[in-house]
Design an enzyme around this catalytic site. Sequence first.
Site, PDB file in Angstrom:
ATOM      1  CG  MET A 120      35.656  37.788  25.095  1.00 29.25           C
ATOM      2  SD  MET A 120      34.740  38.868  23.975  1.00 29.25           S
ATOM      3  CE  MET A 120      36.015  40.056  23.556  1.00 29.25           C
ATOM      4  CD  GLU A 145      34.541  33.143  20.171  1.00 27.19           C
ATOM      5  OE1 GLU A 145      35.168  34.209  20.337  1.00 27.19           O
ATOM      6  OE2 GLU A 145      33.320  33.106  19.925  1.00 27.19           O
TER       7      GLU A 145
END
Length: 837
Positions: free
Chosen positions: A257, A290
Site C-alpha cells: 500500500m 509503490e
Amino acid sequence: MPSLSRAESIARGASITVASYHVDLDLTGGGERFHSHVTVRFRATGTESFAEVKPAKLLVVRLNGTDLDPAVLDDNRLPLTGLAEQNTLTVEAEMAYTNTGEGMHRFVDPADGETYLYAMSFLDDVQRIFAAFDQPDLKAPVTLSVTAPEHWTVAANAELAASPSPGRWEFAPTLPIATYFFTLIAGPWHVRRDSHDDIPLGIYCRRSLAEHLDTDAEEILTVTRQCLDRFHQLFDERYPFGKYDQAFVPEFNAGAMENPGLVTFRDDYVFRSAVTDSQRELRATTIAHEMAHMWFGDLVTMRWWDDLWLNESFAEYLGTRVTAEATRFDRAWTTFALRRKAWGYAADQRPSTHPVAPERVADAAEGLLNFDGISYAKGASVLRQLVAWLGDEAFLAGLNDHFARHRLGNATLAELMESLSARSGRELGDWAAAWLRTAQVNTLRAEVAVDADGRYTEVAIAQTAPATHPVLRPHRVGVGRYAVDGTAERFEIDLDPKIDDGRTLLAGLAGEPAAAVLLLNDGDLTFAKVRLDAASADAVPLLLPRLADPLARALLWGEALDAATDGERPVTGLVNLITVALPAEREVIIIEDVLALSRSLIDRYLDPLARQAALARVAEACRRLLNGAAPRESLQLAAARGLIATTTDVGLLAGWLVGRDVPDGLAVDTELRWTVLGRMVVLGAAGEADIAAEAAADPSAAGAERAARSRAALPDPAAKQAAWEIIVSSTELSNRLIEATAQGFWQPEQLELTAEYVGRYFVDMPAAAQLRTPWVAEEVAKLAFPRHAVSQPTREAAAALLARDDVTRGLRRVVVDADDDLRRALVARTAVAATTA
C-alpha cells in the site's frame, strides 16, 4: 453500512474544504480497543454535511464548541448541521482493533508473543481509526500524536517531530494527503536505516523476522535507491514526502500500500527460505510500483474511484518499466508479458469485465471490485501502447505537465488527456474512447498463404472483437519472422480499423520466404490476444528450445496457453509442448508460470484419468528440468517445486523430508518442507500428526498458515467438516488463516470426498459473506469456490445463488466469474469427448 456514493462525494466535495486533521491515538489499552481523538478544521459553503466514523463506542462529538449527542451517529454517518464558514469538529471514541487487515490491524506474533499494529485506511477505512471526511478528493495535512508502550517503536507518514516523554510520539504535519493514505505502525519493530540523495530511508519488520530482513536489507535498499534515481530522471518533481520508509507487516491483504512516507508491504516479502529469482523480481517490481504511486496517486490523486486507473495502471506500467531499466531485474517485461497480462486477459474476458476507465463508479464498494487485472495489467498495457504511439519524450512531457498542474491536488482522465495532448500535439479523444472507455480484448490472427516454393503470397493480420463488445482498436504491433534456429527479423506496423476495417495486409512480405513462425505482437507492445497460423503453431515445439529471446518465448507460451484456455487447441497439446520444450527452458518466470497456468487447465479441462496421465508427463518434464539444473540455482528450486506439485511418488517426497536422495544443492528448508508435506497430505501419505510436528518445528505466523492449509487438505471427512466451519463461520481467526484454510480445501484428487460441499458452498456462502468485511469476504469466496466440480449441476447451483437478492456484490462477482470458468471447462471437455468418440 452505507457505502459513500459518487453523487454524495461530488456534493460534499463541492461544499467542504478540509484544512487539517489533528489525530491523537492512545494504544496502551487492552487487546480489543484503542482510544481515538481527532480535531478536524474545515470550511463549508452550506449548513449541512456529514463525516464518517466506525467506533466501538462514540464518546464525544463537539462541533464549533457545542457538544452533540453521540446518538446522532447513524451507522457510520455523523450528521453535521448548523455549519459556519469556518468549523472545528472534535470526535473522541473507542475504536476496535481488527484481525482483517483493515483499519487498525492487531497481530500477536506466535513466534515470540509480541504485539504489532498497523493502520490500513484503504479504501474507506480511515473511519475505523478516526472520524474523517473519507473520500479521495478531500485532501488535508494530518498531524499525528501517539501514546504507546515505552518499548515500542512508532512510525507514520511524516517524520517524528518530538518524543516529549517515553511512550509519546509526535509527528510533523504531512503534506495534504487523501484520507485513505493515512498509516502508522506500532510495536517492537526491527528497523534498518539508511539515506540516499538526502532522503532518509528505513525498512521495518517484526523482530522474529529480523535475521531474514538483515540478510536481504542491502538488496531491498539497493532497489529502493535505484528506483528513486530513475524516477528522478523521469520526472521533474522530486519525491516530495520527506522520508521514505518501507514496513513489512503481518497478515496484509494486498501486496503493498502506497502510503506516502511509509509504504506497507505484506511481510511474505521478507524471505525466510530459499526463493527463486522471480520472487526477488516480484519484490523489486512491487517496490517500484509503490514508489510510482508517490507521483500517481499520492502527489496527484484521482477525484473518485472511476479514475482508479490513474493510480494503478500507471504504477503497474512505471513499476515494471523502472524495474527493467534501473535494477538487475532487467527482464521484468518478460514477467509482465506472461504473468501479469494473463491476469489482465482473463479478467477482461469474464462477464464482470469493465473499461479501464469506467465513466461512472456508483460508490466506493463498486470501486473496490475494480482492483483487478483490468485496472492493473490491461491499463499498464494500454499505457505501453500509448508510449509506442506518442513516443516516450512526448509521453513523459505530458506526465510532467500533469504533475505541475495538479500538484498535491486531484485530477481526472480528461485532465491527464489534456496534458498529454498538449505536449504530444495529438488529439487523444478517439484513442481514449477506444482503449479506456470500452471493455474486452481484441484478437489478432495471422492469415497466411504460401506457394509451392515456400514463399508468402499473402500475409494479413485480422483483428476481431467479441460480439458483446464489438470494438476494433488501433494497435501498433511488432511482427517477428522466426527461423527454426531462432534467428529473427522484426518490424512494426500500425493497425487502423478505420482504414482497413480490421484486416491489415502486410504487403511487404509478399514473395518473401515463409518464416517457420510468424509471431504477431512481437515485443509485446499492445494488449491483444494473438493466434498463430497453423504452420507456425506446428513449428513452435521446434523453435522454443532454440529461441534466445525470453520475451519472445514468453509470448509463444502465452499464445499456447491462451489457445488451450479458449478451447481452440486441446490441453493435451499443451502438455505435449511442455514435455518437449520446458526441460530446455532457463527463464525461471517462464517455468513457474507455464506450470501454474497449465496446471489450472489440466485440473479443470481434463477428466480424472486424462488428468492423471497429463500430470505424470508434466512431472517427468520437471524431473528432466531438475536434473539439468545447476546446484543452488533459482532454476533448480523452480523445477523442484514443479515436480513436488505434480508427482505421485510419495517415496520420493518422504525421502526429501528426511534428507534422502535430495538433488545436490537443493535446500529442503522450512518452506520447501511445507510444500512437500502439503503434497503428501493431499496424496494421503501424511496426516494430522505430521502437520502438528511440522508446525511445532515452525512456530511462526507463516507456519500457522501453512498448517491451516494442510489441515484443510487432509483427505478425511472430519478434517473437511472442521475446515468448512472455519471457511463459512469463523470470525475469530485472522484473514490470512481463514484464506489459507479455503485455499487448501478443494483438491482435484478428492472429488468424491468433497462432493457434498459443492452444494453447501452455494447455500452457505451468502451468509458467510455477510459476516466479513468486503475485501476478506470476496477473497474467501474466491478461494472456497468449488472450481474442480466441473459439471452442469454446479453451474445450475451457481445460477440459483445468483437469482437470490441477498448476495453481496463481491460474492456475486466471484460466482459470476467462476461460473464462466466452469462454462469454458465444460466446453473444452465436450470438445475432447467429441474428438475421441
